[in-house]
Structure formats: C-alpha cells, structure tokens
Design a protein around this motif. Sequence first.
Motif, short mmCIF file in Angstrom:
data_model
loop_
_atom_site.label_atom_id
_atom_site.label_comp_id
_atom_site.label_asym_id
_atom_site.label_seq_id
_atom_site.Cartn_x
_atom_site.Cartn_y
_atom_site.Cartn_z
N UNK A 62 -9.43 19.10 27.09
CA UNK A 62 -8.70 19.48 25.89
C UNK A 62 -7.35 18.78 25.81
N UNK A 63 -6.65 18.65 26.93
CA UNK A 63 -5.39 17.91 26.93
C UNK A 63 -5.62 16.44 26.57
N UNK A 64 -6.68 15.86 27.12
CA UNK A 64 -7.03 14.48 26.82
C UNK A 64 -7.30 14.32 25.32
N UNK A 65 -8.07 15.23 24.77
CA UNK A 65 -8.37 15.17 23.33
C UNK A 65 -7.10 15.27 22.49
N UNK A 66 -6.22 16.16 22.86
CA UNK A 66 -4.98 16.34 22.12
C UNK A 66 -4.17 15.05 22.09
N UNK A 67 -4.06 14.40 23.24
CA UNK A 67 -3.33 13.13 23.30
C UNK A 67 -4.03 12.04 22.50
N UNK A 68 -5.35 11.97 22.61
CA UNK A 68 -6.10 10.93 21.89
C UNK A 68 -6.00 11.13 20.38
N UNK A 69 -6.08 12.37 19.94
CA UNK A 69 -6.02 12.65 18.50
C UNK A 69 -4.63 12.41 17.92
N UNK A 76 -11.42 6.35 17.87
CA UNK A 76 -12.49 7.31 17.60
C UNK A 76 -13.58 7.30 18.67
N UNK A 77 -13.86 6.15 19.23
CA UNK A 77 -14.86 6.08 20.31
C UNK A 77 -14.39 6.86 21.53
N UNK A 78 -13.12 6.73 21.87
CA UNK A 78 -12.57 7.46 23.01
C UNK A 78 -12.56 8.97 22.74
N UNK A 79 -12.23 9.35 21.52
CA UNK A 79 -12.25 10.77 21.14
C UNK A 79 -13.67 11.31 21.24
N UNK A 80 -14.63 10.57 20.70
CA UNK A 80 -16.02 11.01 20.76
C UNK A 80 -16.54 11.10 22.18
N UNK A 81 -16.12 10.18 23.03
CA UNK A 81 -16.53 10.21 24.43
C UNK A 81 -16.04 11.49 25.12
N UNK A 83 -15.18 14.30 23.60
CA UNK A 83 -15.89 15.42 22.99
C UNK A 83 -17.29 15.57 23.60
N UNK A 84 -17.95 14.45 23.83
CA UNK A 84 -19.26 14.47 24.45
C UNK A 84 -19.18 15.04 25.87
N UNK A 85 -18.17 14.62 26.62
CA UNK A 85 -17.99 15.14 27.97
C UNK A 85 -17.73 16.65 27.95
N UNK A 86 -16.95 17.10 27.00
CA UNK A 86 -16.67 18.53 26.87
C UNK A 86 -17.94 19.30 26.52
N UNK A 87 -18.75 18.73 25.63
CA UNK A 87 -20.01 19.38 25.26
C UNK A 87 -20.95 19.47 26.47
#
Length: 93
Positions: A62-69, A76-81, A83-87
């Motif tokens: 979640x911290x990684x996503x926050x920074x990426x967003x 977007x590829x890094x964000x999706x990656x 998100x996929x890992x979180x899923x």
Amino acid sequence: YESGSSLYSQKKFAEAEAAFQKAAELAGSFEDKDSKLAMTLNNLALVFGAQGKHKEAEENFKLSLELKRSAKNPDLDAINSTLNNLAKLYSAK
C-alpha cells in the motif's frame, strides 16, 4: 537493492528482508526517492509475503502504491504490477 533481489531469488528471505530494509532507508535519501523507494517497498512486501508476514506485506504494498500513484508521471505498468502483487497476497490469505 540488487543484493536483496538476489537473496530473494535464492529464497534467503530473512537476509533479503534486511537488505531491502537497508535499501529503503537509502532510497529515502535520494533526489528521486519516490520511484526508488516505491520499488524497494514493493520488493520488501514480496519478501514479507514469502515469509507469511501478510500484514507487513500489505502495508508495504500500500505504501508503494501511494508513492507510485502520487508521482509526477505515474508509471501505470508499475502501479498495475503492485496491484497485482497485492491481489495475489489477498488470494493467498
């Protein structure tokens, strides 16, 4: 960072965790800290997940996503990656 990736691929998770934590501290001091720190936190989360530390993994994803967003030019590829890992983490619980 590279040593953490190498240790992770060798399934030396405790050592990889320590390496990525040190890399996260260093990444926080770089000028372009957001992208480097986000990538490091994502990889640290993978290590936590491999060790069954789901809460820590989720927090770092979640911290990684926050920074990426919040980056100036979000990758977007890094964000999706991430998100996929979180899923994957959620489905493993």
